[in-house]
Design a protein around this motif. Structure first.
Motif, short mmCIF file in Angstrom:
data_model
loop_
_atom_site.label_atom_id
_atom_site.label_comp_id
_atom_site.label_asym_id
_atom_site.label_seq_id
_atom_site.Cartn_x
_atom_site.Cartn_y
_atom_site.Cartn_z
N ASP A 3 0.84 -1.18 0.00
CA ASP A 3 0.00 0.00 0.00
C ASP A 3 0.88 1.24 0.00
O ASP A 3 2.02 1.22 0.48
CB ASP A 3 -0.89 -0.03 1.24
CG ASP A 3 -1.88 1.13 1.26
OD1 ASP A 3 -1.52 2.17 1.86
OD2 ASP A 3 -2.95 1.00 0.67
N LEU A 4 0.33 2.36 -0.53
CA LEU A 4 1.11 3.60 -0.57
C LEU A 4 1.57 4.01 0.82
O LEU A 4 2.71 4.46 1.00
CB LEU A 4 0.29 4.72 -1.22
CG LEU A 4 0.96 6.10 -1.21
CD1 LEU A 4 2.26 6.10 -1.99
CD2 LEU A 4 0.01 7.17 -1.73
N TYR A 64 8.05 -1.10 -11.31
CA TYR A 64 6.78 -1.28 -10.61
C TYR A 64 6.88 -2.22 -9.42
O TYR A 64 5.93 -2.34 -8.65
CB TYR A 64 5.71 -1.79 -11.59
CG TYR A 64 5.27 -0.75 -12.58
CD1 TYR A 64 4.57 0.39 -12.16
CD2 TYR A 64 5.56 -0.88 -13.93
CE1 TYR A 64 4.18 1.35 -13.07
CE2 TYR A 64 5.15 0.07 -14.85
CZ TYR A 64 4.46 1.19 -14.41
OH TYR A 64 4.06 2.14 -15.31
N VAL A 67 7.58 0.84 -6.86
CA VAL A 67 6.46 1.78 -6.72
C VAL A 67 5.28 1.22 -7.51
O VAL A 67 5.46 0.65 -8.59
CB VAL A 67 6.83 3.19 -7.23
CG1 VAL A 67 7.89 3.82 -6.34
CG2 VAL A 67 7.30 3.17 -8.67
N ASN A 68 4.09 1.39 -7.00
CA ASN A 68 2.93 0.76 -7.61
C ASN A 68 2.49 1.40 -8.92
O ASN A 68 1.97 0.73 -9.81
CB ASN A 68 1.74 0.79 -6.64
CG ASN A 68 2.04 0.06 -5.35
OD1 ASN A 68 2.82 -0.90 -5.35
ND2 ASN A 68 1.45 0.51 -4.26
N SER A 69 2.68 2.71 -9.02
CA SER A 69 2.17 3.46 -10.18
C SER A 69 2.89 4.80 -10.25
O SER A 69 3.55 5.21 -9.28
CB SER A 69 0.66 3.68 -10.06
OG SER A 69 0.38 4.51 -8.93
N GLU A 71 1.38 7.60 -10.23
CA GLU A 71 0.69 8.46 -9.26
C GLU A 71 1.28 8.29 -7.86
O GLU A 71 1.52 9.27 -7.15
CB GLU A 71 -0.82 8.15 -9.25
CG GLU A 71 -1.57 8.56 -10.51
CD GLU A 71 -1.24 7.67 -11.70
OE1 GLU A 71 -0.85 6.50 -11.47
OE2 GLU A 71 -1.38 8.16 -12.84
N ASP A 72 1.51 7.05 -7.47
CA ASP A 72 2.14 6.81 -6.17
C ASP A 72 3.56 7.37 -6.14
O ASP A 72 4.01 7.93 -5.13
CB ASP A 72 2.19 5.31 -5.86
CG ASP A 72 0.84 4.76 -5.42
OD1 ASP A 72 -0.15 5.51 -5.45
OD2 ASP A 72 0.79 3.57 -5.05
N VAL A 75 3.64 11.05 -5.30
CA VAL A 75 3.43 11.30 -3.87
C VAL A 75 4.72 11.03 -3.11
O VAL A 75 5.12 11.82 -2.23
CB VAL A 75 2.29 10.42 -3.34
CG1 VAL A 75 2.17 10.57 -1.81
CG2 VAL A 75 0.96 10.80 -4.00
N LEU A 76 5.38 9.93 -3.43
CA LEU A 76 6.63 9.59 -2.76
C LEU A 76 7.70 10.65 -3.02
O LEU A 76 8.47 11.02 -2.12
CB LEU A 76 7.12 8.22 -3.24
CG LEU A 76 6.25 7.03 -2.82
CD1 LEU A 76 6.59 5.81 -3.68
CD2 LEU A 76 6.43 6.71 -1.36
N ASP A 123 -2.10 15.47 -5.35
CA ASP A 123 -2.69 14.27 -4.77
C ASP A 123 -2.97 14.48 -3.28
O ASP A 123 -2.06 14.79 -2.51
CB ASP A 123 -1.72 13.09 -4.95
CG ASP A 123 -2.38 11.74 -4.77
OD1 ASP A 123 -3.09 11.57 -3.77
OD2 ASP A 123 -2.18 10.86 -5.63
N ARG A 125 -3.40 12.44 -1.04
CA ARG A 125 -2.73 11.44 -0.19
C ARG A 125 -1.37 11.92 0.30
O ARG A 125 -0.78 11.30 1.19
CB ARG A 125 -2.59 10.13 -0.96
CG ARG A 125 -3.90 9.50 -1.39
CD ARG A 125 -3.66 8.26 -2.24
NE ARG A 125 -2.91 8.57 -3.44
CZ ARG A 125 -2.33 7.65 -4.23
NH1 ARG A 125 -2.42 6.37 -3.90
NH2 ARG A 125 -1.68 8.01 -5.31
#
Length: 244
Positions: A3-4, A64, A67-69, A71-72, A75-76, A123, A125
Motif C-alpha cells: 500500500d502507498l 513497478y 512503486v505501484n504506479s 501516481e504513487d 506522492v513519494l 494528490d 494522499r
C-alpha cells in the motif's frame, strides 16, 4: 503490492532485513531520489517509467516492483522533497513573529521555485507522508508563543503556504513568458493607447520605468508578503486568535 502508506512509512533497513530471496538491485528510496533528479532536470513531462528505468538500469516492469504506479511515485517524490526541506526558523521570542513567518514563506517559495514540478502534484494522499507530516509539525511551531488557538494556527499556516504557492506559480509563469524589453515597446504602445486608457498608460509607464518591464515577480512577492503579515497582525498582536 504494498500500500502507498506502507511505501511512505517503510524503513528500508528493516524491510531489507526481512526480505527473503536475492538482493534487489536498488532500493525504493533510490528509485524515488532518481525520479526527483529527473524531474528537477526536465520536469514531470519527462518523468516516464521508461526514462526512470533507463536511468536506474532496470526494465520498466522492474520499476513497478518498487512503486505501484506513477501516481504513487509522485506522492513519494513530493514527500521526500518535504523531508529534505530545511526547517524554518522557530527561534526568538513572540515579538519576532514577522521574521519567523517571513522566513517560513520564503523557504516554501524557494522550494517550489527550485522544484517547480511540486506545483503539479495535487494528490490529497500527500498529507499522509512522514516528510509532509514532519514539515507540517515544524511549520506549525513557527507560531509558538502567539495567541492563536489550534484552528487559527492551522489557518494561519495554510494562509502563508497558499500565498507561497501562488508566488512560486506566478514566478514560474513570468520566467516562462520571458523578459519584456520595455524600452522597445513603451513608445509604440503609448502611441496606440493615446487617450483611450489614460490610467493604464500612466501607471503602466511608471511601473515599466521602475521595473524595466511590465511585471517583476520578486517585487510582487515582497509587496504581497508584507500584506500577508499585515493581515495576520490583528489576530496575533491584538489577541483575536480564538476560533469563534
Amino acid at each position: 503490492m504494498p500500500d502507498l502508506i506502507d511505501l511512505l512509512w517503510s524503513d528500508e533497513s528493516d524491510a531489507g532485513a526481512a526480505r527473503r530471496g536475492p538482493r534487489r538491485r536498488t532500493t525504493p528510496r533510490e528509485v524515488v531520489s532518481t525520479a526527483i533528479a529527473l524531474a528537477d532536470e526536465s520536469g514531470l513531462s519527462a518523468l516516464t517509467v521508461r526514462a526512470l528505468a533507463q536511468r536506474l538500469g532496470l526494465t520498466p516492469m522492474a520499476v513497478y516492483t518498487y512503486v505501484n504506479s506513477r501516481e504513487d511515485l509522485l506522492v513519494l517524490m513530493a514527500d521526500l522533497a518535504h523531508t529534505r526541506m530545511p526547517a524554518p526558523d522557530c527561534s526568538g521570542d513572540p515579538s519576532t513573529w514577522r521574521e519567523r513567518v517571513r522566513d517560513l514563506a520564503d523557504r516554501n517559495r524557494d522550494l517550489l521555485c527550485a522544484r517547480p514540478w511540486l506545483l503539479e502534484v495535487h494528490d490529497p494522499r500527500l498529507v499522509l507522508g512522514p516528510g509532509t507530516i514532519a514539515k507540517y509539525d515544524r511549520e506549525l511551531a513557527v507560531f509558538d508563543g502567539l495567541r492563536l488557538d489550534d484552528l487559527r494556527r492551522d489557518a494561519a499556516l495554510s494562509f502563508v503556504l497558499d500565498f507561497a504557492r501562488a508566488g512560486a506559480l506566478r514566478r514560474r509563469e513570468a520566467q516562462s513568458a520571458g523578459a519584456l524589453d520595455w524600452e522597445r515597446v513603451a513608445m509604440p504602445l503609448a502611441g496606440h493607447l493615446g487617450e483611450r486608457h489614460p490610467l493604464a498608460q500612466r501607471v503602466g509607464a511608471a511601473v515599466g520605468a521602475e521595473l524595466d518591464g511590465a511585471y517583476d515577480a520578486d517585487a510582487a512577492w515582497r509587496f504581497g508578503l508584507e500584506r500577508v503579515l499585515d493581515g495576520l497582525a490583528p489576530i496575533i498582536e491584538q489577541g483575536d486568535g480564538s476560533s469563534r
